[in-house]
Design a protein around this motif. Structure first.
Motif, PDB file in Angstrom:
ATOM      1  N   LEU A   1      65.052  40.180  28.120  1.00 28.87           N
ATOM      2  CA  LEU A   1      64.041  40.798  27.272  1.00 28.87           C
ATOM      3  C   LEU A   1      62.813  41.200  28.074  1.00 28.87           C
ATOM      4  CD1 LEU A   1      64.324  38.467  24.149  1.00 28.87           C
ATOM      5  CD2 LEU A   1      65.240  40.773  24.432  1.00 28.87           C
TER       6      LEU A   1
ATOM      7  N   LYS B   1      60.196  47.587  25.226  1.00 29.49           N
ATOM      8  CA  LYS B   1      60.176  47.223  23.815  1.00 29.49           C
ATOM      9  C   LYS B   1      61.258  46.183  23.475  1.00 29.49           C
ATOM     10  CE  LYS B   1      58.240  51.670  22.436  1.00 29.49           C
ATOM     11  NZ  LYS B   1      58.364  52.860  21.552  1.00 29.49           N
TER      12      LYS B   1
ATOM     13  N   ALA C   1      61.308  43.882  21.418  1.00 30.31           N
ATOM     14  CA  ALA C   1      61.420  43.590  19.984  1.00 30.31           C
ATOM     15  C   ALA C   1      62.491  44.433  19.303  1.00 30.31           C
ATOM     16  CB  ALA C   1      60.069  43.801  19.303  1.00 30.31           C
ATOM     17  N   ARG C   2      62.994  45.447  19.994  1.00 25.33           N
ATOM     18  CA  ARG C   2      64.124  46.205  19.457  1.00 25.33           C
ATOM     19  C   ARG C   2      65.360  45.326  19.270  1.00 25.33           C
ATOM     20  NH1 ARG C   2      63.564  51.172  23.816  1.00 25.33           N
ATOM     21  NH2 ARG C   2      62.373  52.640  22.524  1.00 25.33           N
TER      22      ARG C   2
ATOM     23  N   THR D   1      65.370  41.600  19.154  1.00 24.54           N
ATOM     24  CA  THR D   1      65.153  40.175  18.869  1.00 24.54           C
ATOM     25  C   THR D   1      65.482  39.775  17.434  1.00 24.54           C
ATOM     26  OG1 THR D   1      62.824  40.649  18.412  1.00 24.54           O
ATOM     27  CG2 THR D   1      63.387  39.916  20.646  1.00 24.54           C
TER      28      THR D   1
ATOM     29  N   GLU E   1      63.021  39.576  11.724  1.00 25.33           N
ATOM     30  CA  GLU E   1      61.865  40.190  11.087  1.00 25.33           C
ATOM     31  C   GLU E   1      61.693  39.657   9.651  1.00 25.33           C
ATOM     32  OE1 GLU E   1      64.096  43.738  13.134  1.00 25.33           O
ATOM     33  OE2 GLU E   1      64.630  41.886  12.075  1.00 25.33           O
TER      34      GLU E   1
ATOM     35  N   TYR F   1      66.015  51.686  17.662  1.00 24.87           N
ATOM     36  CA  TYR F   1      65.512  50.815  16.592  1.00 24.87           C
ATOM     37  C   TYR F   1      64.419  51.512  15.783  1.00 24.87           C
ATOM     38  CZ  TYR F   1      63.108  46.652  14.633  1.00 24.87           C
ATOM     39  OH  TYR F   1      62.499  45.733  13.823  1.00 24.87           O
TER      40      TYR F   1
ATOM     41  N   TYR G   1      58.622  44.458  14.047  1.00 27.70           N
ATOM     42  CA  TYR G   1      57.597  43.868  14.897  1.00 27.70           C
ATOM     43  C   TYR G   1      56.862  44.915  15.729  1.00 27.70           C
ATOM     44  CZ  TYR G   1      59.370  39.132  13.993  1.00 27.70           C
ATOM     45  OH  TYR G   1      59.732  37.951  13.401  1.00 27.70           O
ATOM     46  N   ILE G   2      57.447  46.106  15.823  1.00 27.25           N
ATOM     47  CA  ILE G   2      56.841  47.179  16.604  1.00 27.25           C
ATOM     48  C   ILE G   2      56.700  48.414  15.727  1.00 27.25           C
ATOM     49  CG2 ILE G   2      57.708  46.364  18.821  1.00 27.25           C
ATOM     50  CD1 ILE G   2      59.962  48.389  18.618  1.00 27.25           C
TER      51      ILE G   2
END
Length: 624
Positions: A9, A14, A16-17, A19, A22, A45, A253-254
């Motif tokens: 990671l 990015k 958070a694509r 993980t 959410e 994502y 998250y993003i």
């Protein structure tokens, strides 16, 4: 379950694509359900998380006690390289389960330039790319979405397609699967396809034989299984208030492309723009009630925490109760600092008044779509707006404080001349000068965004040959050279991508070999200009012995069999022919929502009895 090490990671853009976890993501016990469904978009994502259709289906499937639905998107270039290097298969975001272990992998088909990514995702998942190579342990690959009305170029990669609106039929598919599974999976893979093919709106390509004539052109497609229909009509939701809409969107998250609440007012559009596939494929008009929309808006704000809401539809300003609804929403959220926006505006004062009301805090800019630079060409495409309409609208906007206007146009429309191209520049400059006339000074920015016309199936222009790339680029240069006002900015689409889209959009099953070859040679993320490999695609056509221009540039005859006519949104071929002839004659067709029936054939072919809500003398009345 796939485990991503921290160093992975840390090494990608990015992270958070990939993980998951959410807010509002649904986690179910894998062993407690009978049906496992992965919903996919073959893009990043940020793009996939913005798709309203996937959000709806995610909740519909997860509301079933017997089904678990999870999400998967295309990994970006950096993540894919690590996954291939470390033999990490494609996985879901909820449980990090290998995608090949799901029962279904469903792709939303937003437009043709994601097709190479679909193959890439199948390969990353370890799922055979060709339908014929899959066994009983592989997931069923399902497709749905805007391009489903000509799926022949990708038919050999998919087990079945869902035509039309999916809220009802996707649940029927899950129900059919669970019953088949509990019965011991009789007939194996083909046994299930025979069962699902009986559902309205389902197309199973392997149940058909395709024939070509001596010139190599498509000649016919014929059922070879008793469950296969001669023609498959789309599914349509009769009452939008009766089906589930998103109530708890998964929160990223993003930042994503559409990072806000999307409140869908209605479906369909009857304005009849002749280039517009959405205008034919989403008919008929069906509205949600004001009361239901208010209820949804409250649930969405409470469950998401968003403070921005977009009132979405193909033409949101056509919602019959829009003014009243906006007043309702302002009253409901008074003091909560929730803002509202309209993604599309009519070119009239009513829209400007509404936009003013909705953007009193910050005027971000207005967007209009004249589509063509001259009245003659606007009549050809049945746009139904005049230069006077546009000038009246922008004058009202400038008086109320706007100083940014974006105008959308298309280039390469049927019968277009250089005069029409120059007309785009002249129209934009008139808008800029209108600002100086209203305000007494310069200070406006007028941005014109010009896309390359792509003829689409099931539109009046489906027979029209697309312009060559060189001609698109010549007209782009002509337009650029014709702009004399500094206040006018010019953005245009990549003609290389548009001509490839044109070839695929009207393709037949032979195009699947080209898509496969291009992917093998490195094509992916073709909709991203900096990653598009034009030479790879042209070489793929050459290797497959297929002449690209036969698909993109050739004008079809009215009587020529077309490879997409067995899958239909319900619009009749006779209507499309009439509209083609009216286009050539530069004649308009009245919007059937405001006048007489245009005879498109949707209502009788889909067996729908639609109540059309109209504004009249301050009241909302029904007209069947």
């Amino acid at each position: 379950m796939i485990k991503l090490e921290p160093e992975i990671l840390q090494a990608v853009e990015k992270p958070a694509r990939y993980t998951g976890h959410e807010l509002n993501a649904v986690h179910k016990d894998w062993d407690e359900v009978d049906c496992h469904f992965a919903l996919a978009m073959a893009d990043t994502y940020e793009v996939g998380m913005s798709n309203l259709g996937l959000k709806i289906l995610y909740e519909v499937l997860n509301n079933r006690q017997d089904t678990a639905c999870e999400r998967v998107y295309a990994p970006w270039i950096d993540m894919e390289a690590i996954m291939r290097d470390r033999s990490i298969p494609l996985f879901s975001l909820e449980s990090f389960t290998e995608i090949k272990n799901f029962d279904f992998l469903g792709f939303t088909l937003q437009y043709e330039m994601i097709y190479s990514n679909i193959l890439n995702m199948l390969d990353l998942a370890g799922i055979p790319i060709w339908t014929k190579d899959r066994s009983d342990v592989d997931p069923f690959i399902v497709g749905g979405g805007p391009t489903v009305y000509n799926t022949e170029p990708i038919a050999d990669f998919f087990d079945f397609f869902i035509l039309g609106e999916g809220e009802e039929v996707i649940s029927e598919v899950a129900k059919t699967f669970v019953k088949w599974k509990r019965e011991g999976k009789p007939g194996g893979r083909k046994g299930f396809l025979k069962k699902v093919a009986k559902l309205e709106g389902i197309y199973v390509p392997s149940f058909y034989n395709v024939k070509y004539n001596e010139r190599g052109y498509f000649s016919s497609i014929e059922p070879k299984e008793p469950e296969a229909r001669d023609k498959i009509y789309k599914r349509v939701i009769r009452d939008l208030d009766s089906v589930h809409f998103v109530e708890k969107p998964v929160m990223p998250y993003i930042g994503i492309v559409h990072d806000r609440i999307m409140l869908e007012l209605f479906r369909g559009c009857t304005r009849g723009c002749r280039f517009c596939q959405a205008g034919t494929s989403y008919r008929p008009i069906r509205e949600r009630s004001r009361e239901y929309l208010r209820e949804l808006a409250r649930k969405l704000v409470d469950s998401s925490g968003y403070n921005e809401m977009s009132l979405t539809s193909l033409s949101s300003a056509d919602y019959s109760c829009l003014g009243e609804l906006v007043d309702d929403l302002f009253a409901d959220f008074e003091g909560e600092k929730v803002s509202f926006s309209l993604p599309s505006l009519r070119i009239d004062s009513f829209s400007i008044d509404l936009a003013h009301k909705m953007q009193q805090v910050r005027k971000s800019g207005l967007t209009f779509a004249p589509e063509a630079g001259t009245q003659r060409l606007r009549d050809v495409i049945n746009k139904g707006v005049t230069e006077e309409n546009l000038m009246t609208a922008v004058e009202a906007a400038f008086k109320q404080g706007w100083k940014q206007v974006k105008l959308y146009f298309m280039m390469g429309l049927p019968t277009e001349t250089d005069e029409d191209i120059v007309g785009i520049a002249r129209l934009a400059e008139k808008v800029a000068r209108k600002y100086k006339e209203v305000k007494g000074k310069w200070g406006v920015t007028v941005t014109i965004s010009v896309s390359c016309f792509v003829p689409k199936p099931h539109t009046p222009f489906q027979w029209f040959g697309q312009l060559p790339k060189d001609e698109f680029e010549r007209r782009q240069r002509l337009l650029k050279d014709s702009i004399t006002e500094r206040a006018v900015k010019f953005h245009y689409h990549d003609a290389r991508v548009s001509v490839l889209e044109g070839a695929i959009s009207r393709g037949d099953r032979r195009i699947s070999q080209v898509i496969y070859q291009a992917w093998k040679d490195g094509a992916k993320f073709d909709g991203w200009t900096d990653l598009f490999k034009e030479d790879v695609w042209h070489e793929a056509f050459r290797k497959c012995g297929i002449y690209m221009k036969e698909y993109s540039e050739r004008t079809r005859d009215f009587d020529e069999p077309l490879p997409w006519e067995h899958t239909t949104p319900g619009v009749s071929k006779d209507f499309l022919k009439r509209e083609w002839n009216k286009a050539v004659a530069e004649q308009l067709t009245e919007d059937c929502r405001r006048g007489k029936c245009s005879g498109c054939g949707v209502c009788p072919s889909l067996k729908v009895n639609i109540v059309d809500w109209k504004r009249k003398e301050g009241e909302v009345k029904a007209n069947v």
